[in-house]
Design an enzyme around this catalytic site. Sequence first.
Site, PDB file in Angstrom:
ATOM      1  N   ASP A   1      -8.826  -5.745  -4.210  1.00 18.79           N
ATOM      2  CA  ASP A   1      -7.851  -4.812  -3.642  1.00 18.79           C
ATOM      3  C   ASP A   1      -8.370  -3.377  -3.744  1.00 18.79           C
ATOM      4  O   ASP A   1      -7.983  -2.613  -4.625  1.00 18.79           O
ATOM      5  CB  ASP A   1      -6.511  -4.963  -4.361  1.00 18.79           C
TER       6      ASP A   1
ATOM      7  N   SER B   1       0.829  -1.198   0.000  1.00 19.36           N
ATOM      8  CA  SER B   1       0.000   0.000   0.000  1.00 19.36           C
ATOM      9  C   SER B   1       0.872   1.259   0.000  1.00 19.36           C
ATOM     10  O   SER B   1       1.611   1.510  -0.948  1.00 19.36           O
ATOM     11  CB  SER B   1      -0.956  -0.035   1.198  1.00 19.36           C
TER      12      SER B   1
ATOM     13  N   HIS C   1      -6.743  -6.295   0.023  1.00 15.04           N
ATOM     14  CA  HIS C   1      -5.641  -5.351   0.136  1.00 15.04           C
ATOM     15  C   HIS C   1      -4.563  -5.919   1.051  1.00 15.04           C
ATOM     16  O   HIS C   1      -4.798  -6.169   2.238  1.00 15.04           O
ATOM     17  CB  HIS C   1      -6.154  -4.021   0.685  1.00 15.04           C
TER      18      HIS C   1
END
Length: 604
Positions: free
Chosen positions: A298, A148, A327
């Site tokens: 995601d 991320s 995610h």
Amino acid sequence: MTSFPDVQSRIAAYEAERPVPYTLPEVPASSYVTMRDGCRLAVDVYLPQGAEPEAQFPTLMFFTPYFRRFKRTPGSTAIPNPNTGKFSDYFVPRGYGVVVIDVRGTGASFGTRDGFRSPSERLDSAEIADWVIDQKWSNGVVGATGISYLGAASDFLASTGHPAVKAIAPLFSVWDTYSDNYFPGGMQCASLTQIYDNLMKGLDLDQRAYLKDYKYYASPDYLGPQPVDEDLSGALVVAAVAEHQANFRQTDFMADFSYREDGLPYDPDYSSATISPYAYCDGVKEDVAILSMSGWMDGAGYANGAISRFLTLDKNPHHLLLGPWDHGARIDVSPWRASEDPTFSILGAVLRFFDTYLMDKDTGLRSDPPVAYFKMHEEIWAEAQTWPPKPTQLVLHPDQKGGLGTENAEGTASYQCVPETGTGFETRYERIAGMDSRDYYCDWQGRTDLMLSFDSAPMRENTTLSGHALLDMTARFDAPDAGLFIYLTEIEADGTERYITEGILRALFRDEEAAPGNIRINWPFRSYRRDSARPLPLNEAQRIRIPLLPTAWTLAKGSKLRLSIAGSDKDHFKKVPHGKMPNIMLELSETRLVLPIELEISTI
């Protein structure tokens, strides 16, 4: 490794045979590194134990706003580094130095965050790389990775053109912060900004009461950021946290970016581009190897980001991996999963990549097809030379009876948008804000009953969708704006409804443009700029093409495919427009659903 049938088995075989010659230190060494403007950043260094005294290692760098390490109560067994611990635990015994950095304005680092993924952090990353290669344990070769925020930080580092950076693995990270995350389709994901803001209050401001709602940071043993070794009294970390009190607030910050690449009111040069990797990608040297990884659930568009990075940086050695993950791959999201925990080794894939490009090992990766993707429901891995994997198009047309067939239909279908439609709280949007989602779209049954829906005939054969489905619709609206939410559902022979994917567009941004060179895509592009926003002319036919998020999903023989259209997702997005919601009058003869399928034969 090429004798193994798919990417998962090749990675598993490589990981099983890979020596693990070292051990992990009990605690890392930590210190402050001073930046160009005097800001001191807290750095942890993990080095392989059991090596010769003069041994040198390639280094993996992790730039995190989520604490490089927590201070814990004495005797606690809580993980000190929940954000990066699995990486240091895995890579250090395999011969990599790992350096974890609290980005400025976070953790034990000094400074103030002026925004989400500030450009100051990009400059900091190059300075930290300079510091790394000056250390006696460094062999002068650097890589960066992380999930991320940390994945985008690895993009930022590579974009500085630093000569030591040879490979990056941006995992589950954006390419365009606006459209991949906070404003998919130009619609503000309001739930995300608030949930994320509370998390950062808990971390940045050390207001620990907020952290109880976030599983990975909820331990009562956590006592704020871990001081560096030189800060024996803890006075420096207290001073650093005091500086963080002036940090930006996410809800306020993102509200100023309603239009893509529109500058802040007080700084016209600071825009959504400033905080997005695509804006700097011209600085990435062509010899930097890249592993882009994402999952079918995601977030709001991270898979789009991984694909766009892959298509844009096409001169680099580049690998794209798209799996059945949420995610960060915390969960296998397939309804037909063998277990909740992913059976695919994410760390093994990253190891094989860095071993190839940082250690120059013969891992077999260079001879693999560059794209690997997982087909849900069929539950197998496939590979391709590019994305999408050269599928055939199947075109379906909605009709007045609620059908979805291969013949063009006449007439209209009317739908009054209502604010009650929603997707619940077990969706792709919770996990990106730090929520501990476990069973995705488990309550999807019946949700499309409030929407305008069209069902296909049962599939004659198993049919795989692989790529971006596209709704090409012509409609009339009786309001100047609309939120358009498009869903695909598999209805199994027993009536079970399975969410497949979705597409979102604010009708204000319906005009398409040619994609710029730093955002190469193979689906319709919108700039979402202020000058592209055009109110809907009342009751005039408008052609609007809406791409859905990518997927690889096999519809079972006997299943139906449902197309649904709604005007809201009350659980995640703000209402558009603010007042009366529009009636949508769909012109059926000029509306079609274009599906990317892998079968050459007719399936309906």
